[in-house]
Design an enzyme around this catalytic site. Structure first.
Site, short mmCIF file in Angstrom:
data_model
loop_
_atom_site.label_atom_id
_atom_site.label_comp_id
_atom_site.label_asym_id
_atom_site.label_seq_id
_atom_site.Cartn_x
_atom_site.Cartn_y
_atom_site.Cartn_z
N TYR A 1 0.85 -1.19 0.00
CA TYR A 1 0.00 0.00 0.00
C TYR A 1 0.88 1.25 0.00
O TYR A 1 1.62 1.50 0.95
CB TYR A 1 -0.92 0.01 1.21
N SER B 1 -13.19 -4.29 0.17
CA SER B 1 -14.00 -3.52 -0.79
C SER B 1 -15.49 -3.77 -0.57
O SER B 1 -16.21 -4.18 -1.50
CB SER B 1 -13.60 -3.87 -2.23
N GLY C 1 -17.85 -5.16 -9.12
CA GLY C 1 -16.78 -5.56 -10.01
C GLY C 1 -15.45 -5.56 -9.26
O GLY C 1 -15.40 -5.67 -8.04
#
Length: 305
Positions: A52, A215, A220
């Site tokens: 990250y 997420s 998607g």
């Protein structure tokens, strides 16, 4: 905030984990406010990864929290390793070097949890086991887990690794819920009946591995968020209806939907907005009814057979 036991460990962790993937988008003052807001709300579990921000997110976090021995006692820190540019790498050498880098950037002597980030096709589980043994014996890592792995990949590791694998971080949201919907399309001929993950949801429940949805607002693969998105009018109408009933935001309901599942998941937030973070944390206080949960699932376009 409510807590849960992380896998088979003795770790009591908040039911909502604070993801730090985007903390490098904040200036110093905003980063300090973000971290302090999480702590004030009882969200002291912070999720990192060595990739990250190419490591800058861990450095920014350590500075924002003003890391010290007294501060460290209040935190539960998780990070991930195993991804290098152009390759995945679960070699002993890479795991050990990655953890040393993580600890240096976080300004701490140990991680509470280390996850292997993405499955390495060239994994030699004996090397993973040797790395985990060394990290545990040195005190650098207290607990271990995986990310984005299906049952057979976990079983392969468990054949050699003696430490319990207590968590599996997986993509899961209202609009990315095939690990849930494939379960009630058994023996059907529709597309939803295709088992794409080896039954990872039931596997984790059977083996006391905590699923950490990442997420939780995405549709998607990082295509965007479904909340307030005109592509999902029926879903947003239903979420807004439930949110109005409880007097909370649509963000809160999206997290509450994950928390309602009896697998006792620990969603990982991705926001750096303190108000949205508070909205995520409020989901800990809401238990959706069966009708509300299924209503949201169906509004996302899923069908019951």
């Amino acid at each position: 905030m409510k807590t849960l036991k992380l896998g088979t460990s003795s770790l009591d962790v908040p039911v909502v984990a604070v993801g730090c993937m985007r903390i490098n988008s904040l200036d110093r003052q905003a980063a300090e406010r973000f971290v302090q807001t999480a702590l004030d709300e009882g969200a002291n579990f912070f999720d990192h990864a060595d990739i990250y921000g190419n490591g800058t997110c861990e450095e920014i976090f350590a500075d924002a929290v003003h890391m010290s021995s007294s501060v460290r006692e209040r935190l539960i820190l998780q990070s991930k390793c195993g991804i290098r540019p152009g390759t995945f790498d679960f070699s002993k050498e890479h795991i050990l070097a990655s953890v040393d880098g993580i600890l240096k950037r976080l300004k701490t002597d140990y991680l509470d949890v280390l996850l292997l980030h993405r499955p390495d096709a060239l994994v030699e589980p004996e090397e993973v086991a040797a790395a985990f043994d060394e990290l545990e014996q040195s005190g650098k890592v207290r607990h271990f887990g995986v990310s984005n792995q299906h049952p057979r990949q976990i079983d392969l590791l468990k054949k050699y690794v003696k430490q319990p694998l207590i968590a599996n971080q997986l993509q899961l949201s209202i609009t990315n819920a095939t690990m849930i919907t494939s379960g009630f399309n058994v023996n059907m001929e529709n597309a939803e009946a295709v088992n794409r993950d080896g039954g990872i949801l039931d596997y984790c429940r059977l083996n006391d591995i905590t699923i950490q949805p990442w997420s939780p607002f995405q549709f998607g693969f990082f295509e965007g968020v479904f909340l307030d998105n005109p592509k999902f009018p029926e879903l947003n109408r239903k979420i807004d209806e439930v949110a109005e009933h409880y007097g909370v935001s649509n963000t809160t309901i999206a997290i509450a939907w994950l928390l309602r599942h009896p697998a006792h998941m620990q969603p990982v937030t991705g926001t750096t907005n303190v108000e949205r973070l508070r909205d995520c944390i409020r989901a800990s206080d809401i238990t959706l009814t069966r009708e509300e949960w299924y209503g949201i699932l169906l509004a996302a376009g899923n069908k019951l057979p």
